[in-house]
Design an enzyme around this catalytic site. Structure first.
Site, PDB file in Angstrom:
ATOM      1  N   LYS A  63      -1.008   4.668   8.637  1.00 46.39           N
ATOM      2  CA  LYS A  63      -0.301   5.096   7.425  1.00 46.39           C
ATOM      3  C   LYS A  63      -1.271   5.261   6.264  1.00 46.39           C
ATOM      4  CE  LYS A  63       1.781   1.871   5.021  1.00 46.39           C
ATOM      5  NZ  LYS A  63       1.152   1.836   3.677  1.00 46.39           N
ATOM      6  N   LYS A  81      -7.325   1.000  -3.079  1.00 50.10           N
ATOM      7  CA  LYS A  81      -6.927   0.527  -1.742  1.00 50.10           C
ATOM      8  C   LYS A  81      -7.200   1.593  -0.692  1.00 50.10           C
ATOM      9  CE  LYS A  81      -5.275  -2.039   1.503  1.00 50.10           C
ATOM     10  NZ  LYS A  81      -3.979  -2.686   1.540  1.00 50.10           N
ATOM     11  N   SER A  94       0.862  -1.185   0.000  1.00 52.65           N
ATOM     12  CA  SER A  94       0.000   0.000   0.000  1.00 52.65           C
ATOM     13  C   SER A  94       0.898   1.235   0.000  1.00 52.65           C
ATOM     14  CB  SER A  94      -0.904   0.016   1.236  1.00 52.65           C
ATOM     15  OG  SER A  94      -1.798  -1.065   1.202  1.00 52.65           O
TER      16      SER A  94
END
Length: 294
Positions: free
Chosen positions: A240, A172, A98
């Site tokens: 994150k 995502k 990611s």
């Protein structure tokens, strides 16, 4: 049919079961991990373990990167790791980490300069999805590159080409915002049930099959009830991703108030020292927030 040789860098919580699924599908797999002990476990399954990323990439037709974040991917692929330099022209690089959308676009540019194909293909489904080869795989890239990597990705889950380079990462981010917000809501709901005098176990059971039912309700709700926060998806990586999603929203001129609140909760959780716990551990932060025992 001779199957493509796959190089795989990053054999952590997600990467290790993904490698095992590639091996079960018959692919020759060459692996590297910063902590060699994690990669060495895969030798018994038939993987070839190498000392450097470049050694693992040499001779591979497909290179899969499953590392923690964008800077780490850049360092291993294009920097000191020199992984892409070891690939032959026409090979395919698939970044399943990611990372920010702009990072994926820049990685694709660097690959094209080396005559390499590129896909950004982050996943959803957690450690269980990785083990069961049932990952949702959101793929950004051109049709030719997707066709080149489709069979390899299909050994890991369900790949869908969602658009051009970077849109896999964008998808995502959508996934991560929904996951983070749902985890927060599940935690709040179970806490409300508990404090209101209902049996949280029975509430969890009662809502199965209704509109609330989902993998998050079943899996993460179960973790909350059991106080089992062994990391499948550590909270620090969830944070994150919410940070990255909010930064992307800002670029697009969007205000996402719910996401901002949830991001703040995960920030507080990490600041409290729970960043290594599973993101279902957010219920601990809500307990702290309400001055309740963790």
């Amino acid at each position: 049919m001779t199957l493509k040789t796959v190089a795989f860098v990053g054999t952590g919580i997600m990467g290790k079961p993904m490698v095992r699924n590639l091996l079960r599908a018959g692919y020759p797999v060459q692996v590297w991990n910063r902590s060699r002990a994690k990669a060495a476990e895969l030798a018994a399954d038939g993987a070839n373990v190498f000392e450097t990323p470049a050694q693992a990439a040499a001779g591979a037709e497909v290179l899969i990167c499953m590392l923690s974040d964008g800077p780490t991917c850049d360092r291993i692929l294009f920097g000191e790791g020199e992984a892409t330099s070891a690939l032959a022209k026409g090979a395919l690089v698939i970044v399943m980490s990611s990372i920010p959308v702009d990072t994926a676009v820049e990685q694709a540019r660097l690959c094209a300069a080396q005559s390499l194909h590129y896909l950004d293909a982050p996943v959803s489904g957690g450690e269980r999805g990785a083990r069961e080869a049932s990952l949702a795989i959101m793929v950004g890239g051109d049709a030719e590159s997707f066709d080149q990597g489709r069979d390899v990705l299909a050994a890991l889950g369900r790949p869908v080409n969602v658009g051009p380079t970077g849109t896999g990462q964008l998808s995502k981010l959508v996934n991560q915002l929904i996951v983070a917000s749902t985890i927060a809501t599940v935690a709040e709901g179970l806490l409300l049930a508990e404090r209101g005098g209902a049996d949280p176990e029975k509430v969890h059971e009662a809502l199965l099959g209704g509109f609330v039912d989902s993998p998050i309700w079943r899996q993460h709700g179960r973790r909350m009830l059991d106080n089992d926060f062994t990391p499948g998806g550590p909270a620090k990586w969830q944070l994150k991703d919410t940070h990255t999603a909010l930064a992307q929203a800002q670029v697009l001129g969007l205000k996402l108030p719910v996401a901002s609140l949830v991001d703040g909760l995960f920030q507080a959780m990490v600041d409290a020292g729970d960043g290594e716990l599973d993101h279902a551990g957010l219920i601990r932060q809500l307990r702290r927030h309400n001055s309740l025992p963790e």
